[in-house]
Design an enzyme around this catalytic site. Structure first.
Site, mmCIF file in Angstrom:
data_model
loop_
_atom_site.group_PDB
_atom_site.id
_atom_site.type_symbol
_atom_site.label_atom_id
_atom_site.label_comp_id
_atom_site.label_asym_id
_atom_site.label_seq_id
_atom_site.Cartn_x
_atom_site.Cartn_y
_atom_site.Cartn_z
ATOM 1 C CB SER A 148 61.388 28.023 67.801
ATOM 2 O OG SER A 148 62.192 27.350 66.871
ATOM 3 C CB CYS A 149 59.631 24.991 63.866
ATOM 4 S SG CYS A 149 61.237 24.247 64.141
ATOM 5 C CB VAL A 150 60.186 22.106 68.338
ATOM 6 C CG1 VAL A 150 60.213 21.146 67.178
ATOM 7 C CG2 VAL A 150 61.529 22.726 68.588
#
Ligand SMILES: Cc1cc2nc3c(=O)[nH]c(=O)nc-3n(C[C@H](O)[C@H](O)[C@H](O)COP(=O)(O)OP(=O)(O)OC[C@H]3O[C@@H](n4cnc5c(N)ncnc54)[C@H](O)[C@@H]3O)c2cc1C
Lengths: 103, 410
Positions: free
Chosen positions: A101-103
């Site tokens: 995911s983005c984090v």
């Protein structure tokens, strides 16, 4: 990044053991990576791994749905090939980044 | 007169209408924007509705308020795009020709993709990705007395990938305030290998789940939901019980994309990730959640894309080569509960890292660290969205391409 010897070759992997240079991958390295996580590669595994590498090279993001629609194996089948975490494990063996995911 | 047509008047379509209205020569071009619904939703605000922090009035406005004079607004559903013949067909049967098309039809939840979800829908199973779902969940939480509360991601990609985490953090704060935390087991279920998957974020933020006592179930590919027995069941037959399931169902592009033969297996349009031109048709451009590019599906991304797409459309009309300038830049506040938030700023190549934003050292915003100022930033974002982003007014100091200034990049 750390250096790791797999199938007699020096390759670079990240902290989680994923190869950072997909072009360094070979079938021997895949076999060594699979052995480390207790998976014996069958023809079906190879079909999945080749599909993943092809998708990766085309810039397609890895997902259960995509593999399930590939005609190679359904999602249930994928879980039995790579028990516990099919995407993270198949990506590790295919020498491509883990789905994230983005984090 | 040449016709530029924008499909979808959500975040991205509205921004493009405002940008292009200022830039295109009106003697030569007409601009039309089409959407099936009159209401514009501030979707980031949906997160706060279940906890009573926002009401519906905070997140809904009329689309008419944001579409500039000089742009024609058609309030109808688009049925299909015939890209071979440069036309679109509306659900009402009319056909419209275009010279240049922008697809901005977004993404939406599709609960029908998961067997069994519909049986418990809005009884024990809720979403907060729609206003309807967020309001129904608000009503359900009013009568919550404890039990297993499960926050669940079906599959990726989803809009605002951090929203389910934020929901979990806010739920923890809300439960503590209500004196219900001891009676509630809060469980986060994800198909990924962790709640945080990027190396720096995992190290920096892993403590949040532990500190809040949120249980984590990873690598969970949901096969079906048993709404009667209240269980999520995975492909490898692991079961997770719930009393309240807050799920993010599969997100998909509009079915019009599929019916027009333009989509992938989730109805997203094949798009060049740097120029935002459609891969199949040079006079079709795609922006926002509707694309298949590997950027986050977020309003901030749509804002950065809109600046670059505007430039590229002008270059295209002059017959010049497009600029491959979109770098995947995203800038997102993450609510972490207790009146604090985190800020992340990243792109295709640079993962979220520590640092200060927008200036080196002085910030004032801290990257990847909890702070009250970041929370204020998140709340001010609503005002910025309605008053600046949608109207294509540039935000000072924040550039479309990600800045490396102030970031601790390894
Ligand atoms: C709960 C939640 C929290 C979020 N939090 C954040 C956040 O904190 N920060 C952030 O940056 N982003 C956040 N987002 C994401 C952000 O809202 C979206 O990425 C953004 O709205 C995308 O804009 P868009 O224009 O692509 O799609 P949308 O704004 O969804 O617009 C699409 C439009 O197309 C119309 N449409 C679709 N199909 C048709 C058709 N066939 N005919 C006519 N009209 C059609 C729809 O009616 C809609 O108006 C969040 C989203 C959700 C759901």
């Amino acid at each position: 990044m750390v250096q790791k010897t797999l199938a007699g070759k020096n390759v670079e992997v990240n902290d989680e053991g994923y190869m950072t240079t997909p072009s360094e991958w070979s079938r021997d390295i895949a076999t060594a990576l699979a052995t480390e996580i207790g998976i014996t590669l069958t023809d079906k595994h190879w079909e999945v791994l080749e599909y993943l590498r092809k998708s990766f090279n085309e810039g397609v993001a890895l997902s259960l749905r995509k593999v399930g629609n590939s005609g190679i194996v359904d999602i249930k089948g994928l879980y039995s090939l790579f028990p516990g975490g099919p995407l993270k494990k198949s990506a590790l063996i295919a020498g491509i980044p883990k789905p994230a995911s983005c984090v | 007169m040449k016709k530029l047509v924008i499909l979808g008047a959500g975040s991205a379509g509205t921004m493009m209408a405002n940008h292009l209205n200022k830039k295109l020569d009106k003697a030569e071009w007409s601009i039309t924007i089409i959407d099936e619904y009159e209401s514009h939703y501030y979707q980031p605000g949906f997160l706060f509705i279940p906890f009573g922090i926002y009401k519906a009035k905070d997140v809904v406005r009329s689309k008419h308020d944001f579409i500039p004079k000089g742009v024609e607004f058609i309030l109808k559903r688009v049925k299909t795009i015939a890209a071979e013949s440069n036309t679109i067909t509306l659900a009402s049967g009319e056909t419209l020709p275009y010279d240049l098309l922008i697809i901005a039809t977004g993404a939406k939840i599709n609960p029908a993709e998961t067997a069994g979800l519909d049986e418990g829908w809005y009884k024990d199973i809720f979403d907060f990705y729609t206003l309807e779902g967020a309001k129904a969940l608000y009503e359900r939480l009013k009568t919550w007395t404890g039990g297993k509360m499960v926050v669940h991601i079906t599959e990726l990609p989803i809009k605002c990938p951090v929203a389910p985490l934020e929901f979990s953090f806010l739920a923890d704060s809300w439960l503590r305030k209500k004196g219900l935390r001891d009676k509630t087991e809060l469980i986060y279920v994800t198909p990924l290998s962790g709640a945080f998957t990027k190396p720096t974020s995992s190290k920096a933020l892993g403590y949040l789940l532990e500190e809040k006592g949120i249980k984590l179930v990873t690598d969970f590919g949901v096969m079906q939901v048993d709404a009667e027995k209240k269980k999520l069941i995975s492909y490898d037959e692991i079961e997770v019980d719930y009393d309240l399931l807050v799920t993010i169902p599969t997100n998909m592009g509009d079915r019009m994309i599929e019916e027009s033969g333009l989509g992938d297996d989730l109805n997203y349009v094949a798009t060049d990730k740097n120029t935002l031109q459609s891969k199949a048709y040079p006079n079709v451009f795609v922006i926002g959640d509707a694309t298949n590019i590997p950027a986050s599906k977020a309003g901030s991304v749509a804002h950065f894309e809109a600046e670059i797409l505007t430039e590229n459309i002008l270059l295209f009309l002059e017959g010049k080569p497009l600029k491959p300038d979109f770098d995947g830049h995203a800038n997102c506040f993450i609510e972490s509960g207790n009146g604090k938030a985190l800020l992340i700023d990243f792109n295709y190549d640079v993962e979220p890292v520590f640092g200060t934003f927008p200036f080196p050292i002085i910030g004032p915003m801290q990257l990847l660290r909890e702070s009250r100022l970041n929370h204020i930033g998140k709340m001010v974002f609503k005002w910025i969205y309605w008053n600046m982003l949608l109207r294509a007014i540039p935000i000072p100091l924040i550039t479309a391409k990600m800045s490396r200034m102030g970031k601790k990049i390894k």
